[in-house]
Write a protein that holds these residues in place. Structure first.
Motif, PDB file in Angstrom:
ATOM      1  N   ALA A 198       0.820  -1.213   0.000  1.00 32.30           N
ATOM      2  CA  ALA A 198       0.000   0.000   0.000  1.00 32.30           C
ATOM      3  C   ALA A 198       0.857   1.268   0.000  1.00 32.30           C
ATOM      4  N   LEU A 199       0.494   2.182  -0.875  1.00 31.28           N
ATOM      5  CA  LEU A 199       1.085   3.518  -0.878  1.00 31.28           C
ATOM      6  C   LEU A 199       0.184   4.493  -0.117  1.00 31.28           C
ATOM      7  N   TRP A 200      -1.115   4.293  -0.219  1.00 32.84           N
ATOM      8  CA  TRP A 200      -2.103   5.104   0.509  1.00 32.84           C
ATOM      9  C   TRP A 200      -3.221   4.167   0.961  1.00 32.84           C
ATOM     10  N   ILE A 201      -3.656   4.301   2.211  1.00 33.28           N
ATOM     11  CA  ILE A 201      -4.635   3.382   2.785  1.00 33.28           C
ATOM     12  C   ILE A 201      -5.898   4.147   3.187  1.00 33.28           C
ATOM     13  N   LYS A 202      -7.043   3.684   2.681  1.00 34.61           N
ATOM     14  CA  LYS A 202      -8.308   4.293   3.078  1.00 34.61           C
ATOM     15  C   LYS A 202      -8.559   4.001   4.558  1.00 34.61           C
ATOM     16  N   ALA A 203      -8.896   5.038   5.307  1.00 32.04           N
ATOM     17  CA  ALA A 203      -9.080   4.880   6.746  1.00 32.04           C
ATOM     18  C   ALA A 203     -10.433   4.254   7.065  1.00 32.04           C
ATOM     19  N   LYS A 204     -10.430   3.317   7.995  1.00 29.37           N
ATOM     20  CA  LYS A 204     -11.673   2.776   8.524  1.00 29.37           C
ATOM     21  C   LYS A 204     -12.340   3.848   9.390  1.00 29.37           C
ATOM     22  N   PRO A 205     -13.642   3.740   9.622  1.00 29.14           N
ATOM     23  CA  PRO A 205     -14.338   4.776  10.413  1.00 29.14           C
ATOM     24  C   PRO A 205     -13.699   5.022  11.781  1.00 29.14           C
ATOM     25  N   GLU A 206     -13.136   3.978  12.394  1.00 28.33           N
ATOM     26  CA  GLU A 206     -12.574   4.137  13.736  1.00 28.33           C
ATOM     27  C   GLU A 206     -11.127   4.624  13.734  1.00 28.33           C
ATOM     28  N   HIS A 207     -10.541   4.752  12.542  1.00 25.88           N
ATOM     29  CA  HIS A 207      -9.130   5.156  12.473  1.00 25.88           C
ATOM     30  C   HIS A 207      -8.998   6.640  12.830  1.00 25.88           C
ATOM     31  N   ILE A 208      -8.141   6.957  13.774  1.00 28.51           N
ATOM     32  CA  ILE A 208      -8.052   8.333  14.305  1.00 28.51           C
ATOM     33  C   ILE A 208      -7.241   9.249  13.403  1.00 28.51           C
ATOM     34  N   MET A 209      -6.054   8.796  12.974  1.00 31.42           N
ATOM     35  CA  MET A 209      -5.157   9.652  12.187  1.00 31.42           C
ATOM     36  C   MET A 209      -5.515   9.507  10.705  1.00 31.42           C
ATOM     37  N   ARG A 210      -6.012  10.594  10.093  1.00 31.20           N
ATOM     38  CA  ARG A 210      -6.513  10.542   8.718  1.00 31.20           C
ATOM     39  C   ARG A 210      -6.357  11.896   8.040  1.00 31.20           C
ATOM     40  N   TRP A 211      -6.166  11.840   6.725  1.00 27.27           N
ATOM     41  CA  TRP A 211      -5.988  13.054   5.931  1.00 27.27           C
ATOM     42  C   TRP A 211      -6.735  12.899   4.602  1.00 27.27           C
ATOM     43  N   PRO A 212      -7.190  14.000   4.024  1.00 24.63           N
ATOM     44  CA  PRO A 212      -7.852  13.927   2.716  1.00 24.63           C
ATOM     45  C   PRO A 212      -6.839  13.691   1.596  1.00 24.63           C
ATOM     46  N   SER A 213      -7.253  12.951   0.569  1.00 24.65           N
ATOM     47  CA  SER A 213      -6.398  12.706  -0.591  1.00 24.65           C
ATOM     48  C   SER A 213      -7.304  12.558  -1.806  1.00 24.65           C
ATOM     49  N   PRO A 214      -6.745  12.515  -3.014  1.00 27.00           N
ATOM     50  CA  PRO A 214      -7.579  12.324  -4.211  1.00 27.00           C
ATOM     51  C   PRO A 214      -8.302  10.981  -4.227  1.00 27.00           C
ATOM     52  N   TRP A 215      -7.894  10.034  -3.396  1.00 26.26           N
ATOM     53  CA  TRP A 215      -8.458   8.686  -3.458  1.00 26.26           C
ATOM     54  C   TRP A 215      -9.412   8.398  -2.305  1.00 26.26           C
ATOM     55  N   SER A 216      -9.125   8.971  -1.140  1.00 21.28           N
ATOM     56  CA  SER A 216      -9.962   8.736   0.036  1.00 21.28           C
ATOM     57  C   SER A 216      -9.425   9.561   1.196  1.00 21.28           C
ATOM     58  N   VAL A 217     -10.236   9.627   2.240  1.00 25.43           N
ATOM     59  CA  VAL A 217      -9.709  10.121   3.509  1.00 25.43           C
ATOM     60  C   VAL A 217      -8.968   8.937   4.133  1.00 25.43           C
ATOM     61  N   GLY A 218      -7.669   9.083   4.325  1.00 32.25           N
ATOM     62  CA  GLY A 218      -6.875   7.949   4.775  1.00 32.25           C
ATOM     63  C   GLY A 218      -5.534   8.374   5.309  1.00 32.25           C
ATOM     64  N   PHE A 219      -4.550   7.507   5.136  1.00 34.89           N
ATOM     65  CA  PHE A 219      -3.213   7.785   5.656  1.00 34.89           C
ATOM     66  C   PHE A 219      -2.190   7.069   4.775  1.00 34.89           C
ATOM     67  N   PRO A 220      -0.932   7.543   4.773  1.00 36.55           N
ATOM     68  CA  PRO A 220       0.069   6.958   3.890  1.00 36.55           C
ATOM     69  C   PRO A 220       0.530   5.598   4.375  1.00 36.55           C
ATOM     70  N   GLY A 221       0.979   4.767   3.438  1.00 41.61           N
ATOM     71  CA  GLY A 221       1.634   3.518   3.808  1.00 41.61           C
ATOM     72  C   GLY A 221       2.970   3.819   4.460  1.00 41.61           C
ATOM     73  N   TRP A 222       3.537   2.827   5.132  1.00 40.76           N
ATOM     74  CA  TRP A 222       4.773   3.048   5.880  1.00 40.76           C
ATOM     75  C   TRP A 222       5.954   3.387   4.973  1.00 40.76           C
TER      76      TRP A 222
END
Length: 490
Positions: A198-222
């Protein structure tokens, strides 16, 4: 600037002459800690090793930009995009905000490295501070045809990448073996291939740390954070990329792939990796119960330790093993290192008490000693050989102090310069044996020597001998001479 440095390149599995891309400038990136818990000794060994490398490059006259990241987002429990977010899990456990966890353990990390006397990196970027750069890099990888998006998550396409590139070049593993050691994709798995990451991961509803992106509200891969930050501060290509050997198989392999997929060049010319830690011959790990934290090592508050050791004694212990060799912790090894460290500092302290002879009467070839020290460090930063050379110097200093060898004025000056260069500047050691207040220590020792002299004058040899023996037991040696009684640390 003379440069005879040779280093081991994991990428080519050979020692190579170090030739920076834009000498005298050097770009060095080292993967930093994931700050969701106390920094462990394996991390410390890596960062102390690269501190040695950083120090020697500076000593040689290179202008080094040393970048070491802080991972404060995106690191899941499994290296292949599985499990819970490490920060969210720890935040729930301690009932804190994730960034409180980050702040707590980042400060702790800095405190420990300060005790080890490491020089801070030139830049210490964080993953959360570079979300936009990571998003832009993912966009470019997609545009170049090496990534795909599924339901808001973006994956790197390893199968597409291996059509033109060598995905296993860093570890020299066979792709077939990697596939065989990777679980089959389940029916619900979104990935096209088993090695995709994963390069970018869509955040689950319970995921606290999240940012907007062109693909989803999520967070970067490691993996993407290091590629984004290294290229931002060091360029698409730079000189040295380092880290622990445990990072080579997955994290660094994926870094090379995504960086090359984005920028069309391999990111680093030289890849350097530190080896693992063991305890009494067994690999150090929390699960086996033989792991201990730096503060436990310093205090001795651990069942496996007979006592605590100073940070400088531990740093000296680490330097006695080559950074590519396994480092085995045991009470006997730590005890021996502590004695060696104190012996080194004791000899250095004698330099200010030596009365030099006339010029031309030294019984050592200091030029040869200096050449040997450089030869050791030029051979892939061989600190154990350097330390062996320094102990030849220790024997000479002690012999001069005991009147069994001669040191002239010029040689004394050269010896002091060599000690400053290699003991303090390169090895990064400092004298913490008796504290920094040397003047007060001298005054205190003079009082004790006067009491002993008075006892001897009164033929109270029991008291006189007791003072000598008790001081010797705590690492202080008294030497009677025609000029009076002198003291030094053993």
């Amino acid at each position: 600037m003379e440069n005879n440095l040779v280093l081991y390149n994991t990428l080519t599995r050979t020692k190579e002459k170090f030739e920076p891309l834009n000498a005298p400038f050097v770009g060095m990136y080292v993967c930093g800690p994931t700050v969701y818990s106390d920094v462990h000794l394996g991390n410390c060994r890596t960062f102390v090793s690269f501190d040695l490398i950083f120090r020697y490059l500076l000593h040689l006259g290179f202008k080094v930009r040393y970048v070491r990241n802080i991972t404060d987002a995106g690191h899941l429990e499994g290296d292949r995009d599985e499990g819970d977010d490490k920060f969210a899990k720890k935040a729930k456990l301690e009932q804190l905000e994730p960034m409180e966890i980050v702040q707590k353990y980042t400060l702790g990390f800095h405190d420990v490295l300060r005790l080890f006397n490491t020089i801070p990196p030139s830049i210490e970027p964080t993953a959360t501070g570079h979300i936009s750069e990571q998003i832009e890099m993912v966009k470019q990888i997609i545009e170049n045809g090496y990534a795909y998006e599924v339901n808001g998550t973006v994956y790197f396409d390893v199968e597409k990448y291996v059509e033109k590139h060598d995905y296993t070049m860093l570890t020299n593993r066979k792709l077939e073996d990697m596939l065989n050691n990777t679980r089959e994709l389940g029916g619900q798995d979104e990935k096209k291939g088993r090695l995709d990451f994963a390069l970018w991961i869509k955040a689950k509803p319970e995921h606290i740390m999240r940012w907007p992106s062109p693909w989803s509200v999520g967070f970067p891969g490691w993996h993407i954070e290091c590629s984004a930050m290294s290229s931002k501060y060091l360029g698409a290509q730079f000189d040295i990329h380092g880290g622990g050997m445990d990072l080579a198989a997955t994290h660094h392999t994926n870094e090379i792939a995504q960086s090359e997929a984005c920028n069309h060049v391999q990111p680093a010319k030289y890849w350097m990796h530190t080896n693992m830690l063991t305890v009494n011959g067994a690999r150090m790990s929390k699960s086996s119960g033989n792991g201990f934290l730096p503060h436990e090592l310093f205090t001795g508050n651990h069942p496996l330790l007979t006592r605590g050791y100073s940070p400088m004694a531990v740093r000296f212990f680490m330097m006695q093993a080559h950074y590519r060799s396994t480092l085995d912790f045991s009470n006997d090894a730590l005890e021996a290192a502590d004695k060696g460290y104190k012996r080194l500092m004791s000899a250095i302290a004698l330099l200010d008490k030596i009365q030099p002879a006339a010029k031309g009467k030294s019984t050592v070839d200091i030029v040869q000693v200096r050449q040997n020290c450089y030869a050791a460090m030029d051979d892939d930063f061989n600190s154990p050989v350097l330390i062996a050379e320094l102990f030849e110097l220790v024997r000479y200093i002690n012999a001069v102090y005991d009147g069994k060898a001669v040191m002239d004025v010029d040689t004394l000056t050269e010896v002091k310069a060599l000690v400053q260069n290699f003991v303090f500047d390169v090895l990064g050691l400092k004298d913490d044996v008796l504290g920094a207040d040397t003047d007060s220590m001298d005054d205190l020792m003079q009082i004790i020597i006067n009491i002993r002299n008075e006892a001897k004058k009164n033929k109270d040899f029991t008291t006189s001998d007791t003072i000598r023996e008790e001081l010797n037991a705590i690492g202080i040696q008294l030497k009677d001479s025609k000029d009076g009684t002198l003291w030094n640390k053993i």
